[in-house]
Structure formats: structure tokens, C-alpha cells
Motif scaffolding. Structure first.
Motif, short mmCIF file in Angstrom:
data_model
loop_
_atom_site.label_atom_id
_atom_site.label_comp_id
_atom_site.label_asym_id
_atom_site.label_seq_id
_atom_site.Cartn_x
_atom_site.Cartn_y
_atom_site.Cartn_z
N LYS A 25 -14.59 0.14 0.66
CA LYS A 25 -14.81 1.55 0.31
C LYS A 25 -14.06 1.93 -0.96
O LYS A 25 -14.62 2.58 -1.86
N LEU A 26 -12.81 1.53 -1.05
CA LEU A 26 -12.02 1.82 -2.25
C LEU A 26 -12.59 1.09 -3.47
O LEU A 26 -12.64 1.65 -4.57
N LEU A 51 -5.32 -4.08 0.58
CA LEU A 51 -5.99 -3.99 1.88
C LEU A 51 -6.64 -5.31 2.25
O LEU A 51 -6.67 -5.70 3.43
N GLN A 88 -11.37 -3.36 10.06
CA GLN A 88 -11.02 -2.03 9.57
C GLN A 88 -10.41 -2.10 8.17
O GLN A 88 -10.79 -1.34 7.28
N ALA A 89 -9.46 -3.00 7.98
CA ALA A 89 -8.81 -3.13 6.67
C ALA A 89 -9.82 -3.56 5.61
O ALA A 89 -9.79 -3.08 4.47
N ARG A 104 -13.08 -3.01 5.64
CA ARG A 104 -13.97 -1.87 5.34
C ARG A 104 -13.29 -0.90 4.38
O ARG A 104 -13.91 -0.38 3.45
N GLU A 105 -12.02 -0.62 4.62
CA GLU A 105 -11.28 0.29 3.73
C GLU A 105 -11.20 -0.29 2.33
O GLU A 105 -11.30 0.44 1.33
N GLN A 127 0.82 -1.21 0.00
CA GLN A 127 0.00 0.00 0.00
C GLN A 127 0.85 1.26 0.00
O GLN A 127 0.64 2.18 -0.80
#
Length: 456
Positions: A324-325, A299, A317-318, A320-321, A283
Motif C-alpha cells: 500500500k505504501l 515493512l 499484514q506487514a 499488505r502495508e 519504522q
């Protein structure tokens, strides 16, 4: 006792455009220059090609004769006369080369031994600490000039690079459909015969960058298929060398992909902290250049590693990110090689995460989405996700349903050639041991025993 044909020597002669008679006369000439009277005919060359090993001095004459004819340097290993692969040579595969030409030599050594199933290469061990240097060096790297080819073999143009990329995509589709063990020898042979000579050719700066990127894709696939086939040490070495090619090409997005693949393998082998570091490096090192899809895949690899490590919060969390991306991605920005990472693939990553976290109900939601969206042609993906689904039912204490789903997965897998798939089956058999005597479970165990005796 039958000998193995020296395919490496045959390939060297082909590259040098040298016949049996031609090589014999050239070897005699080189020997004469060294003050040695050597009787050598096409019959001797035929015997070498059949696997007979000449004396060390003669082998050196052969290497020198072919080097002069081809205009490139052939070592004893390059003509199949260096003996079996030595541990020293294997160690070089773990090193991140300072000079780009060294990468080509190392990859040739790996592919040639891979092609003949050299036990030392096939059974090479993974060295977890060897991931650190490539990670740091790639992160801190700056643009570098490409090596100047000698131009004596081939002029490389854009069409050559397109051909490499298209061929790689074909092999990649075969991998997804039939597993890493299918047509893998053909892929290695393709690298040796078609790709490697291009790296020694003559090209413009722009074509050279694209060429090294395309070659890195081939090396990446060699590594990935080795990983899928259970040749983990070999896979690690291919991917390290592929990352160096990607660095030379200035292709940060592909470099990130390779670190993501390393993370995938590290996680599979239980090296969770290193898997997290590799995914994060992917990343960080590709920020500003990676497309939304590729960054989402990096991610997802981090999420998988957190799940393996038992960290629910960091995993969620990872993930979800990544979602989203992925939702805001622009597919026009994507390189061709990331086309496999679609909605179904992302859902599959989520399913694996929550299986590992022992959250079966959430995992089953992701499984359902993945099964709904996955193209039926991708047998390995479907086999994996069905077995993940079966595992979630074991975690719920429902062995009957787990056995039924696992039976469907094994029957649908067909002739899939994947050691990762076999490990999924083996792990499920282990999970079901406490339910021996259950009719569905016993039926599944009998199926596995008949189809895969080594893991029953």
C-alpha cells in the motif's frame, strides 16, 4: 618465511606526508627526548614497511613521530604494530559509542583488519544481544553537535561529500551485479584512504551533517558486503558503527535503513524475534521523515521476519502495508540509496515470504512478477529468485522442474561472489536429497559438485 607488508604503516606515513628518511630522523628525535640513543635510518623504515616488527619501545616512538607530523594521534594499532586484533578491540565494534570520534577509530580498526583478512575479524561471531543497545539508543536519541575537526588535514566542502556519495553508488551497483565479494577490498581501502580523513577535517555544520551521512553509507555498504560474503560478525560491527554515524548526521531515514539491514541479517541467521524488533524500530524511529519507498522496505523486512517465524497472518499484514505504501509513494522523496527498491524488489520480498511459509503457489506468483521486472544485469537478484522458484517446486513435490530451474540459476550466476547465494544452492541441495536417482536432480547435483565442491 615471508612476511606480510605493513600496509597500515604505509597508509599512516602517507597521511602524515612522511618519507622513509623523514620518519627515521623523527623517530630518532623522539627517542632522544626520552633519553634513548636509537640508531635509525631509512633502511630500518623499509624493513618495518616490509613487515618486520620493531621492539615495543621503538614502535611507540614511531607512533609518536607520526602523530606529531600528522597533527593527529596514531596508536600502535594505527601503524600496524598493535599485533593481531584482540578480542577486546572486536568487542568495541559491538558497542554503541557515546562520543562520535570513537566511531571513526573503530571503523578504521575494522577496515584495516578486514583488508588483511585478519582471521579474528573475518571469523568474528555475531552477538545477537548486541543489537539491543543500538536499537534503543538510536530510537531515543536527540540531535547532537558534531565533533569539531582539527582542520589540519583538509577543508571539507560539498563537492567532497558528493564524491563520496557517487563513489558509494558505484560500489553498490557492483555489489548488486557481482556479489559482496567483488571489489570489496577496494571499498575498504576507499574508506581508509579517502573517507576517514574527511571525518577529521574542518567543515561547516551543514556540510558536516551530510559528510557523516555519506560516511555512514560507506560503512553500511562495508557491512552489507561482509554479510553477503558470510563475514557475519564483521558485518554486525560495521552496521552498528554506521548507525552511530547516521545518528550523528541526524539522518533518521538512513538510520532506519541500517536497522532494516540488521533485521535482514538477523532473519537470515534465524533470530526471528530480533529481526521483527529491528524492522519495527526502523519504522518507528523514522516516522514522519521516511519516504514511502523506504518505509515499504522496512515493512517488507518485518514481513520476512514474520515469515521466518512461521506467522502467516502477521507476515501478510506487514506485506499488505508495504504494498500500500509502495503504490502511493512519491519517488521524488526518495534518497538515492533506496533506488534499488523497485517493483521487482518488493515482489522478490513477497516471494521469499511465501517460500518460507511453504505456500508455493502464492510464492510463484511473486516470483513471476519479480522475474518479469528485474533488470538482467542484476545477477545476484536473479540467482536468488530463481532458486526461490526452484524451492517452491520442491515444496509442490516436483523435483524435476526444481532441478531444471536451479540449473538455470547456477549457470546464469557466473562468477557471482556471494555466500548467501551459495547457501541458497546448499539449502536446495538438501531439499532435493530425498529425490536422489532422479535424472534431472542428479544432473543438478553434478553441476553443483563441479562448480562448488564445498557444498555438494
Amino acid at each position: 618465511m615471508s612476511r606480510m607488508p605493513n600496509l597500515v604503516l604505509a597508509e599512516a606515513m602517507r597521511r602524515a606526508d612522511c618519507s622513509n628518511k623523514g620518519l627515521a630522523s623523527r623517530v630518532q628525535l623522539v627517542a632522544q627526548e626520552e633519553g634513548v640513543i636509537l640508531r635509525c635510518t631509512h633502511v630500518d623504515v623499509k624493513r618495518w614497511l616490509e613487515g618486520v616488527q620493531p621492539r615495543p619501545a621503538t614502535a611507540k616512538f614511531i607512533a609518536e613521530a607520526l602523530s606529531r607530523k600528522a597533527g593527529v594521534r596514531f596508536s600502535l594499532e594505527d601503524i600496524g604494530m598493535g599485533g593481531v586484533l584482540t578480542p577486546t578491540t572486536l568487542e568495541r565494534g559491538l558497542e554503541y559509542a557515546d562520543a562520535v570520534p570513537e566511531v571513526g577509530s573503530r571503523l578504521l580498526g575494522l577496515t584495516r583488519r578486514d583488508l588483511v583478512d585478519d582471521p579474528l575479524a573475518v571469523e568474528a561471531a555475531v552477538v545477537p544481544s548486541a543489537w539491543t543497545q543500538p536499537l534503543l539508543t538510536w530510537l531515543l536519541s536527540r540531535p547532537e553537535p558534531l565533533p569539531a575537526g582539527n582542520g589540519m588535514q583538509v577543508n571539507v566542502g560539498e563537492s567532497d561529500v558528493r564524491a563520496v556519495r557517487m563513489t558509494t553508488q558505484l560500489f553498490m551497483k557492483l555489489d548488486f551485479q557481482f556479489g559482496g565479494g567483488h571489489a570489496r577490498a577496494a571499498l575498504a581501502q576507499y574508506y581508509v584512504r579517502d573517507v576517514s580523513p574527511l571525518l577529521e577535517g574542518k567543515f561547516t555544520e551543514s556540510v558536516g551533517r551530510e559528510l557523516f551521512s555519506a560516511a555512514a553509507e560507506v560503512a553500511q555498504l562495508l557491512g552489507w558486503t561482509a554479510y553477503d560474503l558470510g563475514r557475519h560478525g564483521l558485518a554486525q560491527r560495521y552496521m552498528i558503527q554506521a548507525l552511530r554515524l547516521a545518528q550523528a548526521a541526524g539522518d533518521r531515514m538512513l538510520g532506519g535503513r541500517l536497522l532494516g539491514n540488521m533485521s535482514h541479517q538477523a532473519n537470515y541467521l534465524g533470530n526471528f524475534q530480533q529481526a521483527i524488533q529491528l524492522a519495527r524500530a526502523a519504522q518507528e524511529g523514522s516516522k514522519g521523515v521516511a519516504s514511502g519507498t523506504t518505509m515499504a522496505s522496512f515493512l517488507a523486512m518485518e514481513a520476512r521476519a514474520h515469515a521466518g517465524n512461521g506467522d502467516d497472518a502477521a507476515c501478510s499484514q506487514a506485506l499488505r502495508e508495504a504494498e500500500k505504501l509502495f503504490e502511493s509513494r512519491n519517488v521524488a522523496d526518495d534518497p538515492e540509496w533506496i533506488s534499488y527498491f523497485d517493483d521487482a524488489e518488493l515482489a522478490g520480498e513477497g516471494a521469499h515470504c511465501f517460500r518460507d511459509l511453504r505456500k508455493p503457489l502464492i510464492a510463484q506468483e511473486f516470483v513471476g512478477r519479480c522475474l518479469e521486472l528485474t533488470d538482467p544485469v542484476y545477477a545476484r537478484t536473479l540467482a536468488f529468485i530463481r532458486l526461490v522458484q526452484a524451492a517452491t517446486y520442491v515444496h509442490q513435490g516436483e523435483p524435476c522442474q526444481a532441478a531444471v530451474l536451479a540449473t538455470e540459476a547456477v549457470e546464469l550466476a557466473g562468477s557471482l561472489k556471494s555466500m548467501r547465494y551459495l547457501r541458497y544452492v546448499s539449502d536446495l541441495c538438501t531439499d532435493l536429497k530425498e529425490y536422489r536417482g532422479n535424472r534431472e536432480v542428479e544432473s543438478f547435483r553434478e553441476l553443483v559438485s563441479g562448480k562448488y565442491p564445498s557444498i555438494a
